[in-house]
Design a protein around this motif. Sequence first.
Motif, PDB file in Angstrom:
ATOM      1  N   GLU A   1       1.123 -19.477   5.488  1.00  0.00           N
ATOM      2  CA  GLU A   1       1.007 -20.033   5.219  1.00  0.00           C
ATOM      3  C   GLU A   1       0.366 -20.894   5.739  1.00  0.00           C
ATOM      4  N   LYS A   2      -0.473 -21.711   6.583  1.00  0.00           N
ATOM      5  CA  LYS A   2      -0.451 -22.369   6.778  1.00  0.00           C
ATOM      6  C   LYS A   2      -0.914 -23.946   6.815  1.00  0.00           C
ATOM      7  N   SER A   3      -0.903 -24.169   5.276  1.00  0.00           N
ATOM      8  CA  SER A   3      -0.921 -24.989   4.465  1.00  0.00           C
ATOM      9  C   SER A   3      -0.514 -24.752   2.563  1.00  0.00           C
ATOM     10  N   LYS A   4      -0.363 -25.897   2.080  1.00  0.00           N
ATOM     11  CA  LYS A   4       0.157 -26.198   0.306  1.00  0.00           C
ATOM     12  C   LYS A   4      -1.889 -24.998   0.263  1.00  0.00           C
ATOM     13  N   ARG A   5      -2.734 -25.298   0.574  1.00  0.00           N
ATOM     14  CA  ARG A   5      -3.800 -24.611  -0.327  1.00  0.00           C
ATOM     15  C   ARG A   5      -4.553 -23.494   1.221  1.00  0.00           C
ATOM     16  N   LEU A   6      -3.732 -23.752   1.996  1.00  0.00           N
ATOM     17  CA  LEU A   6      -4.796 -22.204   3.481  1.00  0.00           C
ATOM     18  C   LEU A   6      -3.186 -21.460   4.069  1.00  0.00           C
ATOM     19  N   ASN A   7      -3.819 -20.487   3.391  1.00  0.00           N
ATOM     20  CA  ASN A   7      -3.217 -18.940   4.217  1.00  0.00           C
ATOM     21  C   ASN A   7      -4.272 -18.282   5.493  1.00  0.00           C
ATOM     22  N   GLU A   8      -3.637 -17.851   6.188  1.00  0.00           N
ATOM     23  CA  GLU A   8      -4.155 -17.463   7.509  1.00  0.00           C
ATOM     24  C   GLU A   8      -3.676 -15.393   7.849  1.00  0.00           C
ATOM     25  N   MET A   9      -4.520 -14.688   7.401  1.00  0.00           N
ATOM     26  CA  MET A   9      -3.831 -13.594   7.252  1.00  0.00           C
ATOM     27  C   MET A   9      -4.698 -13.266   8.640  1.00  0.00           C
ATOM     28  N   LYS A  10      -3.611 -12.738   9.906  1.00  0.00           N
ATOM     29  CA  LYS A  10      -3.787 -12.146  10.509  1.00  0.00           C
ATOM     30  C   LYS A  10      -2.967 -10.604  11.435  1.00  0.00           C
ATOM     31  N   PHE A  11      -4.295  -9.458  11.717  1.00  0.00           N
ATOM     32  CA  PHE A  11      -3.916  -8.592  12.516  1.00  0.00           C
ATOM     33  C   PHE A  11      -4.738  -8.022  13.463  1.00  0.00           C
ATOM     34  N   THR A  12      -3.569  -7.507  14.426  1.00  0.00           N
ATOM     35  CA  THR A  12      -3.753  -7.183  15.641  1.00  0.00           C
ATOM     36  C   THR A  12      -4.181  -5.920  15.624  1.00  0.00           C
ATOM     37  N   LEU A  13      -4.187  -5.292  16.442  1.00  0.00           N
ATOM     38  CA  LEU A  13      -5.034  -3.407  16.873  1.00  0.00           C
ATOM     39  C   LEU A  13      -4.623  -3.613  17.743  1.00  0.00           C
ATOM     40  N   PRO A  14      -3.950  -1.613  17.905  1.00  0.00           N
ATOM     41  CA  PRO A  14      -3.129  -1.625  18.859  1.00  0.00           C
ATOM     42  C   PRO A  14      -3.128  -0.657  19.827  1.00  0.00           C
ATOM     43  N   ASN A  15      -2.782  -0.097  20.622  1.00  0.00           N
ATOM     44  CA  ASN A  15      -3.353   0.671  22.162  1.00  0.00           C
ATOM     45  C   ASN A  15      -4.631  -0.310  22.439  1.00  0.00           C
ATOM     46  N   ILE A  16      -4.433  -1.400  22.492  1.00  0.00           N
ATOM     47  CA  ILE A  16      -5.287  -1.749  23.364  1.00  0.00           C
ATOM     48  C   ILE A  16      -5.379  -1.458  24.911  1.00  0.00           C
ATOM     49  N   LYS A  17      -6.759  -1.306  25.920  1.00  0.00           N
ATOM     50  CA  LYS A  17      -6.418  -0.688  26.745  1.00  0.00           C
ATOM     51  C   LYS A  17      -7.827  -1.694  27.329  1.00  0.00           C
ATOM     52  N   GLU A  18      -7.892  -1.992  28.908  1.00  0.00           N
ATOM     53  CA  GLU A  18      -8.887  -1.901  29.181  1.00  0.00           C
ATOM     54  C   GLU A  18     -10.597  -1.006  28.950  1.00  0.00           C
ATOM     55  N   GLY A  19     -11.054  -1.214  28.540  1.00  0.00           N
ATOM     56  CA  GLY A  19     -12.692  -0.717  28.355  1.00  0.00           C
ATOM     57  C   GLY A  19     -12.539   0.097  27.149  1.00  0.00           C
ATOM     58  N   CYS A  20     -11.490  -0.178  26.384  1.00  0.00           N
ATOM     59  CA  CYS A  20     -11.537   0.397  24.415  1.00  0.00           C
ATOM     60  C   CYS A  20     -12.064  -0.120  23.997  1.00  0.00           C
ATOM     61  N   VAL A  21     -12.719  -0.306  22.419  1.00  0.00           N
ATOM     62  CA  VAL A  21     -13.817  -0.123  21.723  1.00  0.00           C
ATOM     63  C   VAL A  21     -13.189  -0.851  20.555  1.00  0.00           C
ATOM     64  N   VAL A  22     -12.837  -1.625  19.572  1.00  0.00           N
ATOM     65  CA  VAL A  22     -11.760  -1.431  18.490  1.00  0.00           C
ATOM     66  C   VAL A  22     -12.924  -2.437  17.066  1.00  0.00           C
ATOM     67  N   GLU A  23     -13.102  -2.042  16.494  1.00  0.00           N
ATOM     68  CA  GLU A  23     -13.369  -2.518  15.096  1.00  0.00           C
ATOM     69  C   GLU A  23     -12.870  -2.420  13.958  1.00  0.00           C
ATOM     70  N   PHE A  24     -13.214  -3.465  13.095  1.00  0.00           N
ATOM     71  CA  PHE A  24     -12.969  -3.974  11.889  1.00  0.00           C
ATOM     72  C   PHE A  24     -13.835  -4.049  10.776  1.00  0.00           C
ATOM     73  N   LYS A  25     -13.248  -3.696   9.144  1.00  0.00           N
ATOM     74  CA  LYS A  25     -13.804  -3.678   8.397  1.00  0.00           C
ATOM     75  C   LYS A  25     -13.065  -4.397   7.289  1.00  0.00           C
ATOM     76  N   TYR A  26     -13.326  -5.507   6.421  1.00  0.00           N
ATOM     77  CA  TYR A  26     -12.322  -6.333   5.012  1.00  0.00           C
ATOM     78  C   TYR A  26     -13.652  -6.791   4.087  1.00  0.00           C
ATOM     79  N   LYS A  27     -12.952  -7.287   3.143  1.00  0.00           N
ATOM     80  CA  LYS A  27     -13.726  -8.108   2.213  1.00  0.00           C
ATOM     81  C   LYS A  27     -12.576  -8.738   1.813  1.00  0.00           C
TER      82      LYS A  27
END
Length: 672
Positions: free
Chosen positions: A129-155
């Motif tokens: 909860e960032k404030s009374k009217r604002l929340n934040e969803m944070k997600f962090t991907l695992p196994n991050i290395k130099e040269g990797c590719v990450v991909e997100f999809k959401y609605k």
Amino acid sequence: MRITMILLSLCFTLTAFAQDYKFRKVSKEELQEKFNPLDSAASATYLYKYRKTFFEYHQGKGFQLITEIHERIKIYNKEGFGYATKQVSLFNNGGHKEEINSIKAYTYNLLEGKIEEAKLTKEGMFETEKSKRLNEMKFTLPNIKEGCVVEFKYKVVSPFYSLVDDFVFQYDIPVKKLDARFEVPEYFVFKVNTKGFLPVIPKTKKKNDKITFTNKTRSSGTGIRNGITRTSYSSSDLEFIKNISSYNLTNVPALKEEPHVNSINNYRSSVKYELSYEKLPQSTIKYYSTTWEDVVKTIYKSSYFGEELNKTSYFKDEIDAVISSISDPVQRTALIFDFVKSKVKWNGYNSKYTNDGVKKAYKDQVGNVAEINLMLTSMLKYAGLNAYPVLVSTRRNGVPIFPTREGYNYVVSYVKFPEGSVLLDATNKYSTPNVLPFRALNWQGRVISENGGSTLVDLYPKEKSKNNISMMINLNEDGSISGGCRSVKTNHNALSYRERYNDANEDDFIEKLENKYSGLEISEFKVTNGLDLSKPIIESYKFVKESQADIIGDKIYFSPMFFLRTAENPFKLEKRAFPVDFGYPSTSKYRIIINLPEGYKVESVPESAAFSMPDNLGLFKFNISNNGSSIQLLIDAKINESIISPLYYDALKEYFKQIIEKENEQIVLTKV
């Protein structure tokens, strides 16, 4: 022939893996790429960025705004690891809230010629909860290395269909391919505001669509079925036209942060869709913000803004006691300003609207920007002063060029006197009249009157912030120096210093100062007027520093500014399209006296000089003299405007080049 082959190879590199952007269809070629061919300095690249925002009708709920996101990012090195974390803001108000769902995300690495996948798990997802009217969803991907590719999809599903997030087309890293689409029923008419220097033209078309309504009816049986209730369903369609705008871009260059930019977002290529009016079937037209007058009235009428200004019962007794013996308007203003700063602490949240309300903030002695500064404005009005709230967009929020309710995210107070006016912000305990926190120095604010009208006020200060430095230096035969330094700072320079010093551990503060000047040894450190805001803040200390002169044969070479000289020009671009924003006008004065080592005489010193920028934008004076045993240097450097147009960029760049060259010119001593 060789050039042709190189060009063909480059073209192949750019297009070889631009084939499949379906989710989880990452290629080996993408994973093998070592750098972006068009921006080798990039720490990461958006290989693909997709967004679709559209309206969806839900019976019983009405229209919902749906945004679908798909991003594929190549991370080249450790500096790009931050792009493996995604943050999504979710607004809520009056029992309605935005929701995020269908989250899918993967990290891809290439190991021994095979693609290895690592899936996002619940352990990597956090909602705060960032404030009374604002929340934040944070997600962090695992196994991050130099040269990797990450991909997100959401609605994201939002009931606030009038609040369409900006379509952004340019980022801090390059984008290889971007597809964006906005679909809106004919019932909603949006204004389209475009900004940035990247030419963006949408493809538009219309398409037929429909909403299917399901009707439920109940009837009681007759005759042999008497007493039995039967339920039947029927459906009907409402046909409408859907307006579609699509954007398709390739190889979008990164928009990189530059020195002295109020907010790089002001110049980021983007499109803002602002709801102008809606005309639903069998309903009257509902108008939204189409002019600044509409915007101001909407904000002022809000129960989280205008109504809060009218509440006075919670502070009457204390304010009466504070001002009872004072009739002078300026003194009353100062007393109330200091009272609020000491009474209520800022919780770190920016907003033009109150969160828990001014009464609760007053009771709990903590509140957001609106609660503190609307409270301040209300108290000033109660005391008989001509006080008004001022809508402000912080530097990070950008400049509200077009009429939009989201353009302002902050509020300060404005008091008008017969002899002039002052701007006040009680969220910062070190702020003084007309010295707003740096975050609020952003072009113009909008002063709101009781009748809903508004006028613009310049937020940039007119009075210069000063930094006067005096140094007495003993230069030793081995090239080391020792001495004392004293600096006196006013206005914004003083505000900035107090923020850094008063809220820090003194030992840590001294260590940072020593590191700033690359190994300076400091002793007898002292700060005067740290809490007395009516006076300049003064810093003094003794110092020792080695290797400040070059010894060649029987001669000593050194810059008379030693460790204080400017090392490099902050303005490196050939051309600049953005204004240079210093935040406030300033003047820096140096008085440096250098006692020479015994047995040496002055062979040569830099010439005194003076140069300026066109239209009195800046002035630099360099005066040097010597009496045989000591050298005195006087420098006066001024930046006379808060903002300098890009038309003067070449002149500004040359001005700083001349300053650096002058500051680095050498004094030469020779052994007697």
